[in-house]
Design an enzyme around this catalytic site. Structure first.
Site, mmCIF file in Angstrom:
data_model
loop_
_atom_site.group_PDB
_atom_site.id
_atom_site.type_symbol
_atom_site.label_atom_id
_atom_site.label_comp_id
_atom_site.label_asym_id
_atom_site.label_seq_id
_atom_site.Cartn_x
_atom_site.Cartn_y
_atom_site.Cartn_z
ATOM 1 N N HIS A 66 0.823 -1.135 -0.080
ATOM 2 C CA HIS A 66 -0.116 0.077 0.149
ATOM 3 C C HIS A 66 0.980 1.406 -0.113
ATOM 4 O O HIS A 66 1.935 1.376 0.515
ATOM 5 C CB HIS A 66 -1.101 0.113 1.305
ATOM 6 C CG HIS A 66 -1.819 -1.049 1.202
ATOM 7 N ND1 HIS A 66 -3.058 -1.064 2.127
ATOM 8 C CD2 HIS A 66 -2.319 -2.034 0.290
ATOM 9 C CE1 HIS A 66 -3.940 -1.826 2.005
ATOM 10 N NE2 HIS A 66 -3.475 -2.699 0.776
ATOM 11 N N GLU A 68 0.978 3.930 1.748
ATOM 12 C CA GLU A 68 1.280 4.389 3.032
ATOM 13 C C GLU A 68 2.686 3.572 3.542
ATOM 14 O O GLU A 68 3.501 4.099 4.074
ATOM 15 C CB GLU A 68 0.460 4.279 4.122
ATOM 16 C CG GLU A 68 -0.787 5.103 3.938
ATOM 17 C CD GLU A 68 -2.176 4.344 3.005
ATOM 18 O OE1 GLU A 68 -1.732 3.376 2.337
ATOM 19 O OE2 GLU A 68 -3.152 4.255 3.749
ATOM 20 N N CYS A 96 -5.871 1.692 6.040
ATOM 21 C CA CYS A 96 -6.769 0.543 6.465
ATOM 22 C C CYS A 96 -6.152 0.298 7.864
ATOM 23 O O CYS A 96 -5.353 0.937 8.286
ATOM 24 C CB CYS A 96 -6.356 -0.431 5.423
ATOM 25 S SG CYS A 96 -4.731 -1.034 5.396
ATOM 26 N N CYS A 99 -2.111 -0.057 7.506
ATOM 27 C CA CYS A 99 -1.432 1.134 7.173
ATOM 28 C C CYS A 99 -1.611 2.197 8.559
ATOM 29 O O CYS A 99 -0.369 2.656 8.903
ATOM 30 C CB CYS A 99 -1.978 1.805 6.084
ATOM 31 S SG CYS A 99 -1.428 0.868 4.663
HETATM 32 ZN ZN LIG Z 1 -3.468 0.193 3.736
#
Ligand SMILES: [Zn+2]
Length: 163
Positions: A66, A68, A96, A99
């Site tokens: 991801h 991040e 999420c 992250c």
């Molecule tokens: Zn994430």
């Protein structure tokens, strides 16, 4: 530290948005993130940016790639320390659980996000990992920065897929 007005982070969010758009162009879900270094630390580049990344899950075949996580990893590598104390994570979409957890573990001072993720958000929507009082590090949360633009990039991406 007092709360930060959202417009403080618009320039950084525009950089994150550019990363999101680039990711979308590669066929990734368009989410982008930047990490800003501590003000006046001398470690960051123009605009205080320490690292920037877009979602890279498809290309790297990595469920953890991801935006991040990639931006936090790059920032930590640049600083040479897993602790990103004083740093700010700026991301186009509400983080999420993974992250948000990574932001807590990295000890960032602040997480700034654009669009709300009502389906998976862990910074106020489904969970609030960043402000969970059971954790010993709680970053400041600034939400809604350029939220409409951040959401539009995602909406366009998914509507294009259905067409
Ligand atoms: Zn994430």
């Amino acid at each position: 530290m007092t709360g930060s007005p959202p417009d403080t982070y618009e320039a950084a969010m525009r950089l994150a948005l550019a990363e999101a758009v680039r990711a979308g162009g590669r066929g990734e879900v368009p989410v982008g993130a930047v990490v800003l270094g501590p003000p006046g630390s001398g470690v960051s580049g123009p605009g205080g940016v320490l690292a920037a990344a877009g979602n890279d899950r498809e290309a790297s075949a990595d469920p953890t790639a991801h935006a991040e996580v990639l931006a936090l990893r790059a920032a930590a590598a640049r600083v040479g320390d897993w602790r990103l104390t004083g740093c700010t994570l700026v991301v186009t979409l509400e983080p999420c659980t993974m992250c948000a957890g990574a932001a807590v573990l990295a000890r960032v001072d602040r997480v700034v996000y654009g669009a709300v993720d009502e389906k998976a958000g862990a910074a106020g929507s489904l969970w609030d990992v960043l402000r969970d009082r059971r954790l010993n590090h709680r970053p400041e949360v600034v939400m809604g920065v350029l939220a409409d633009e951040c959401a539009a990039v995602l909406t366009e991406f998914f509507s294009g897929r259905r067409a």
